[in-house]
Design a protein around this motif. Structure first.
Motif, PDB file in Angstrom:
ATOM      1  N   MET A 139       0.832  -1.205   0.000  1.00  7.42           N
ATOM      2  CA  MET A 139       0.000   0.000   0.000  1.00  7.42           C
ATOM      3  C   MET A 139       0.866   1.255   0.000  1.00  7.42           C
ATOM      4  O   MET A 139       0.564   2.233  -0.685  1.00  7.42           O
ATOM      5  CB  MET A 139      -0.953   0.000   1.197  1.00  7.42           C
ATOM      6  N   ARG A 140       1.950   1.238   0.729  1.00  8.11           N
ATOM      7  CA  ARG A 140       2.866   2.385   0.722  1.00  8.11           C
ATOM      8  C   ARG A 140       3.486   2.574  -0.664  1.00  8.11           C
ATOM      9  O   ARG A 140       3.634   3.695  -1.139  1.00  8.11           O
ATOM     10  CB  ARG A 140       3.958   2.202   1.773  1.00  8.11           C
ATOM     11  N   ALA A 141       3.855   1.479  -1.304  1.00  7.79           N
ATOM     12  CA  ALA A 141       4.413   1.553  -2.657  1.00  7.79           C
ATOM     13  C   ALA A 141       3.372   2.097  -3.640  1.00  7.79           C
ATOM     14  O   ALA A 141       3.701   2.889  -4.534  1.00  7.79           O
ATOM     15  CB  ALA A 141       4.900   0.176  -3.111  1.00  7.79           C
ATOM     16  N   SER A 142       2.124   1.696  -3.475  1.00  5.43           N
ATOM     17  CA  SER A 142       1.054   2.200  -4.328  1.00  5.43           C
ATOM     18  C   SER A 142       0.925   3.711  -4.174  1.00  5.43           C
ATOM     19  O   SER A 142       0.812   4.441  -5.163  1.00  5.43           O
ATOM     20  CB  SER A 142      -0.266   1.515  -3.967  1.00  5.43           C
ATOM     21  N   ARG A 143       0.957   4.174  -2.941  1.00  5.82           N
ATOM     22  CA  ARG A 143       0.837   5.615  -2.673  1.00  5.82           C
ATOM     23  C   ARG A 143       2.024   6.382  -3.277  1.00  5.82           C
ATOM     24  O   ARG A 143       1.852   7.443  -3.861  1.00  5.82           O
ATOM     25  CB  ARG A 143       0.749   5.853  -1.173  1.00  5.82           C
ATOM     26  N   ARG A 144       3.241   5.832  -3.143  1.00  2.88           N
ATOM     27  CA  ARG A 144       4.420   6.493  -3.726  1.00  2.88           C
ATOM     28  C   ARG A 144       4.306   6.558  -5.255  1.00  2.88           C
ATOM     29  O   ARG A 144       4.648   7.562  -5.864  1.00  2.88           O
ATOM     30  CB  ARG A 144       5.701   5.749  -3.342  1.00  2.88           C
ATOM     31  N   HIS A 145       3.843   5.486  -5.849  1.00  2.55           N
ATOM     32  CA  HIS A 145       3.736   5.407  -7.313  1.00  2.55           C
ATOM     33  C   HIS A 145       2.657   6.338  -7.863  1.00  2.55           C
ATOM     34  O   HIS A 145       2.906   7.109  -8.788  1.00  2.55           O
ATOM     35  CB  HIS A 145       3.438   3.963  -7.722  1.00  2.55           C
ATOM     36  N   SER A 146       1.473   6.278  -7.310  1.00  9.16           N
ATOM     37  CA  SER A 146       0.324   7.000  -7.864  1.00  9.16           C
ATOM     38  C   SER A 146       0.112   8.367  -7.235  1.00  9.16           C
ATOM     39  O   SER A 146      -0.579   9.203  -7.810  1.00  9.16           O
ATOM     40  CB  SER A 146      -0.957   6.187  -7.659  1.00  9.16           C
ATOM     41  N   GLY A 147       0.643   8.583  -6.050  1.00 11.51           N
ATOM     42  CA  GLY A 147       0.341   9.798  -5.308  1.00 11.51           C
ATOM     43  C   GLY A 147      -0.986   9.641  -4.596  1.00 11.51           C
ATOM     44  O   GLY A 147      -1.586   8.563  -4.567  1.00 11.51           O
ATOM     45  N   GLY A 157      -9.614  -6.619  -7.066  1.00 15.02           N
ATOM     46  CA  GLY A 157      -9.865  -5.538  -7.998  1.00 15.02           C
ATOM     47  C   GLY A 157      -8.590  -4.826  -8.378  1.00 15.02           C
ATOM     48  O   GLY A 157      -7.490  -5.234  -7.996  1.00 15.02           O
ATOM     49  N   ASN A 158      -8.742  -3.761  -9.140  1.00  9.41           N
ATOM     50  CA  ASN A 158      -7.576  -2.991  -9.564  1.00  9.41           C
ATOM     51  C   ASN A 158      -7.585  -1.579  -8.986  1.00  9.41           C
ATOM     52  O   ASN A 158      -6.832  -0.730  -9.429  1.00  9.41           O
ATOM     53  CB  ASN A 158      -7.468  -2.959 -11.085  1.00  9.41           C
ATOM     54  N   ILE A 159      -8.408  -1.330  -8.006  1.00 14.60           N
ATOM     55  CA  ILE A 159      -8.497  -0.017  -7.372  1.00 14.60           C
ATOM     56  C   ILE A 159      -7.156   0.353  -6.743  1.00 14.60           C
ATOM     57  O   ILE A 159      -6.397  -0.535  -6.374  1.00 14.60           O
ATOM     58  CB  ILE A 159      -9.651   0.014  -6.328  1.00 14.60           C
ATOM     59  N   LEU A 160      -6.879   1.610  -6.634  1.00 17.79           N
ATOM     60  CA  LEU A 160      -5.627   2.203  -6.141  1.00 17.79           C
ATOM     61  C   LEU A 160      -4.516   2.096  -7.172  1.00 17.79           C
ATOM     62  O   LEU A 160      -3.343   2.207  -6.860  1.00 17.79           O
ATOM     63  CB  LEU A 160      -5.199   1.628  -4.788  1.00 17.79           C
ATOM     64  N   ASN A 161      -4.900   1.877  -8.423  1.00 22.95           N
ATOM     65  CA  ASN A 161      -4.007   1.889  -9.573  1.00 22.95           C
ATOM     66  C   ASN A 161      -2.867   0.891  -9.488  1.00 22.95           C
ATOM     67  O   ASN A 161      -1.890   1.017 -10.189  1.00 22.95           O
ATOM     68  CB  ASN A 161      -3.446   3.304  -9.809  1.00 22.95           C
ATOM     69  N   ARG A 162      -2.942  -0.068  -8.622  1.00 21.94           N
ATOM     70  CA  ARG A 162      -1.901  -1.090  -8.531  1.00 21.94           C
ATOM     71  C   ARG A 162      -2.573  -2.403  -8.151  1.00 21.94           C
ATOM     72  O   ARG A 162      -2.775  -2.653  -6.973  1.00 21.94           O
ATOM     73  CB  ARG A 162      -0.877  -0.726  -7.454  1.00 21.94           C
ATOM     74  N   PRO A 163      -2.920  -3.237  -9.113  1.00 26.02           N
ATOM     75  CA  PRO A 163      -3.484  -4.526  -8.717  1.00 26.02           C
ATOM     76  C   PRO A 163      -2.549  -5.203  -7.716  1.00 26.02           C
ATOM     77  O   PRO A 163      -1.347  -5.001  -7.751  1.00 26.02           O
ATOM     78  CB  PRO A 163      -3.556  -5.303 -10.024  1.00 26.02           C
ATOM     79  N   LEU A 164      -3.108  -5.966  -6.839  1.00 27.13           N
ATOM     80  CA  LEU A 164      -2.327  -6.581  -5.765  1.00 27.13           C
ATOM     81  C   LEU A 164      -1.657  -7.872  -6.193  1.00 27.13           C
ATOM     82  O   LEU A 164      -1.377  -8.726  -5.371  1.00 27.13           O
ATOM     83  CB  LEU A 164      -3.219  -6.834  -4.548  1.00 27.13           C
ATOM     84  N   GLY A 165      -1.388  -8.043  -7.459  1.00 29.10           N
ATOM     85  CA  GLY A 165      -0.685  -9.235  -7.896  1.00 29.10           C
ATOM     86  C   GLY A 165      -1.609 -10.425  -8.037  1.00 29.10           C
ATOM     87  O   GLY A 165      -2.821 -10.316  -8.016  1.00 29.10           O
ATOM     88  N   GLU A 166      -1.014 -11.568  -8.179  1.00 26.73           N
ATOM     89  CA  GLU A 166      -1.772 -12.780  -8.479  1.00 26.73           C
ATOM     90  C   GLU A 166      -2.699 -13.215  -7.358  1.00 26.73           C
ATOM     91  O   GLU A 166      -3.635 -13.954  -7.585  1.00 26.73           O
ATOM     92  CB  GLU A 166      -0.807 -13.911  -8.824  1.00 26.73           C
ATOM     93  N   THR A 167      -2.448 -12.803  -6.145  1.00 31.59           N
ATOM     94  CA  THR A 167      -3.321 -13.227  -5.049  1.00 31.59           C
ATOM     95  C   THR A 167      -4.326 -12.159  -4.684  1.00 31.59           C
ATOM     96  O   THR A 167      -4.898 -12.194  -3.608  1.00 31.59           O
ATOM     97  CB  THR A 167      -2.492 -13.619  -3.813  1.00 31.59           C
ATOM     98  N   SER A 168      -4.564 -11.187  -5.577  1.00 32.37           N
ATOM     99  CA  SER A 168      -5.552 -10.162  -5.265  1.00 32.37           C
ATOM    100  C   SER A 168      -6.967 -10.704  -5.374  1.00 32.37           C
ATOM    101  O   SER A 168      -7.877 -10.143  -4.792  1.00 32.37           O
ATOM    102  CB  SER A 168      -5.385  -8.954  -6.183  1.00 32.37           C
TER     103      SER A 168
END
Length: 181
Positions: free
Chosen positions: A78-86, A153-164
């Protein structure tokens, strides 16, 4: 996944929602009240993300996903998602309704949502600080035995990988042997 793929996936789901046959495995579709309840839990999940309270967000995620995403791994992602997308600047709901596992999109590697689980589909138009333009994203909320929980889902602009997704029993048994926490 590109914005064009996000949009195409969501549009295909929208087209299928209206023509989907009865829910598989005799699963009763969510009622309108349950759709609203699932949406309310999603808003709590999203608020936890915005507040950077990833432990609460993780607890509002289906236990079958939490098995594959320990809390520390979830927090890191989640932190990586925030850094990537803002920051998530805006989110507008476009569609909400009951849906079956077979209608939800499988992951890029072919892992599909688990049949026999009750799902609510939520589709959004989103804007992020570091992403130009609007995205069309979705979340699948699952009735998990703990109430409605985020189920992929794909919300937060970063799907959570194969186990999402809440994996099928076959996939789950295959990966359980090789997964170490």
């Amino acid at each position: 996944m590109s914005e064009a793929m996000h949009r195409l996936t969501c549009l295909l789901i929208l087209a299928l929602i209206g023509t989907t046959p009865a829910m598989a495995q005799d699963v009763e579709p969510a009622s309108e009240a349950e759709v609203r309840e699932a949406y309310g839990v999603f808003l709590d999940w999203l608020t936890a993300y915005r507040d950077e309270d990833y432990h609460v967000q993780w607890r509002l995620t289906d236990r079958r996903i939490r098995n594959w995403w320990p809390r520390e791994r979830w927090t890191d992602f989640m932190r990586a998602s925030r850094r990537h997308s803002g920051e998530l600047i805006s989110i507008e709901i476009l569609q909400a309704g009951a849906i079956d596992a077979e209608t939800l999109p499988c992951s890029e590697r072919g892992h599909c949502y688990r049949p026999g689980v009750r799902y609510v589909f939520l589709m959004f138009r989103t804007r992020y600080e570091n992403i130009e333009g609007e995205l069309t994203e979705y979340a699948a909320m699952a009735e998990s035995g703990e109430g409605w929980r985020f189920g992929g889902g794909n919300i937060l602009n970063r799907p959570l990988g194969e186990t999402s997704v809440i994996m099928t029993r076959t996939d789950e048994s295959r990966y359980r042997r090789s997964f170490s926490q």
